[in-house]
Design a protein around this motif. Sequence first.
Motif, PDB file in Angstrom:
ATOM      1  N   LEU A  57       0.803  -1.218   0.000  1.00 44.00           N
ATOM      2  CA  LEU A  57       0.000   0.000   0.000  1.00 44.00           C
ATOM      3  C   LEU A  57       0.839   1.272   0.000  1.00 44.00           C
ATOM      4  CD1 LEU A  57      -2.731  -1.021   2.605  1.00 44.00           C
ATOM      5  CD2 LEU A  57      -2.912  -1.020   0.114  1.00 44.00           C
ATOM      6  N   PHE A  58       2.090   1.176   0.398  1.00 44.81           N
ATOM      7  CA  PHE A  58       2.894   2.367   0.598  1.00 44.81           C
ATOM      8  C   PHE A  58       4.023   2.531  -0.412  1.00 44.81           C
ATOM      9  CE2 PHE A  58       1.247   0.812   4.656  1.00 44.81           C
ATOM     10  CZ  PHE A  58       0.373   1.853   4.937  1.00 44.81           C
ATOM     11  N   LYS A  59       3.959   1.811  -1.521  1.00 50.17           N
ATOM     12  CA  LYS A  59       5.078   1.829  -2.472  1.00 50.17           C
ATOM     13  C   LYS A  59       5.377   3.221  -3.007  1.00 50.17           C
ATOM     14  CE  LYS A  59       1.986   0.011  -5.882  1.00 50.17           C
ATOM     15  NZ  LYS A  59       1.434  -1.299  -5.994  1.00 50.17           N
ATOM     16  N   TYR A  60       4.359   4.043  -3.225  1.00 43.51           N
ATOM     17  CA  TYR A  60       4.630   5.376  -3.769  1.00 43.51           C
ATOM     18  C   TYR A  60       5.225   6.308  -2.729  1.00 43.51           C
ATOM     19  CZ  TYR A  60       2.658   3.937  -8.129  1.00 43.51           C
ATOM     20  OH  TYR A  60       2.453   3.275  -9.310  1.00 43.51           O
ATOM     21  N   SER A  61       4.983   6.034  -1.463  1.00 44.61           N
ATOM     22  CA  SER A  61       5.619   6.846  -0.426  1.00 44.61           C
ATOM     23  C   SER A  61       7.113   6.537  -0.352  1.00 44.61           C
ATOM     24  CB  SER A  61       4.949   6.626   0.931  1.00 44.61           C
ATOM     25  OG  SER A  61       5.126   5.307   1.371  1.00 44.61           O
ATOM     26  N   ILE A 143      -0.793   9.646  -7.121  1.00 44.33           N
ATOM     27  CA  ILE A 143      -2.093  10.260  -6.809  1.00 44.33           C
ATOM     28  C   ILE A 143      -3.221   9.263  -7.082  1.00 44.33           C
ATOM     29  CG2 ILE A 143      -3.726  12.049  -7.575  1.00 44.33           C
ATOM     30  CD1 ILE A 143      -1.173  13.822  -8.047  1.00 44.33           C
ATOM     31  N   ARG A 144      -3.139   8.567  -8.197  1.00 45.64           N
ATOM     32  CA  ARG A 144      -4.150   7.557  -8.537  1.00 45.64           C
ATOM     33  C   ARG A 144      -4.193   6.457  -7.475  1.00 45.64           C
ATOM     34  NH1 ARG A 144      -2.466   5.533 -13.658  1.00 45.64           N
ATOM     35  NH2 ARG A 144      -2.614   7.698 -14.263  1.00 45.64           N
ATOM     36  N   SER A 145      -3.024   6.044  -7.003  1.00 43.70           N
ATOM     37  CA  SER A 145      -2.933   5.025  -5.979  1.00 43.70           C
ATOM     38  C   SER A 145      -3.573   5.495  -4.669  1.00 43.70           C
ATOM     39  CB  SER A 145      -1.460   4.648  -5.735  1.00 43.70           C
ATOM     40  OG  SER A 145      -1.320   3.760  -4.678  1.00 43.70           O
ATOM     41  N   LEU A 146      -3.316   6.724  -4.292  1.00 40.39           N
ATOM     42  CA  LEU A 146      -3.925   7.282  -3.080  1.00 40.39           C
ATOM     43  C   LEU A 146      -5.442   7.310  -3.175  1.00 40.39           C
ATOM     44  CD1 LEU A 146      -1.516  10.231  -2.272  1.00 40.39           C
ATOM     45  CD2 LEU A 146      -1.911   8.208  -0.882  1.00 40.39           C
TER      46      LEU A 146
END
Length: 151
Positions: A57-61, A143-146
């Motif tokens: 869930l946190f890959k983009y962070s 943004i899409r992932s969030l």
Amino acid sequence: MNSIFNSTFEISLRVLLILEDSNESLYSSDMLAAIDFMAVYGQDFGVSDSNMHGNNLFKYSEFATRRELTKEATKNLVLKGLISVNCNENGFTYTITTTGTQYCASLKSDYANSYREMIIKVNRYIKDMSEKNILSLINEHSIRSLRKGGN
């Protein structure tokens, strides 16, 4: 005990593998971080059937941290003579040295080979894109992932 995962050392190895395949391209540390991120999470960008580091869930962070680790990794690699730094109108860019290429030849694990394949796919995917567009693409995916709750 310190973990080698998501460390400057791990990023350094992947930076070397990216530059090994760069075909004389000059990459900034941000571009190296972007290529690395896209290679590790290739499924998200449509270049692979799966993500090398799985789904989370946190890959983009991770990307902001990865950018900082990549800056530190490139500094260490320059000091060790494995990559060279160039200064041009775009800022600092990096290329692999002969010593770095020789070091890459010793990286023969299944992971290193899979990562090399992903780098080729990512480079094909981004070949006509500017660095600014690539970073924007990662931001759009973030943004899409969030909005989807981290997926």
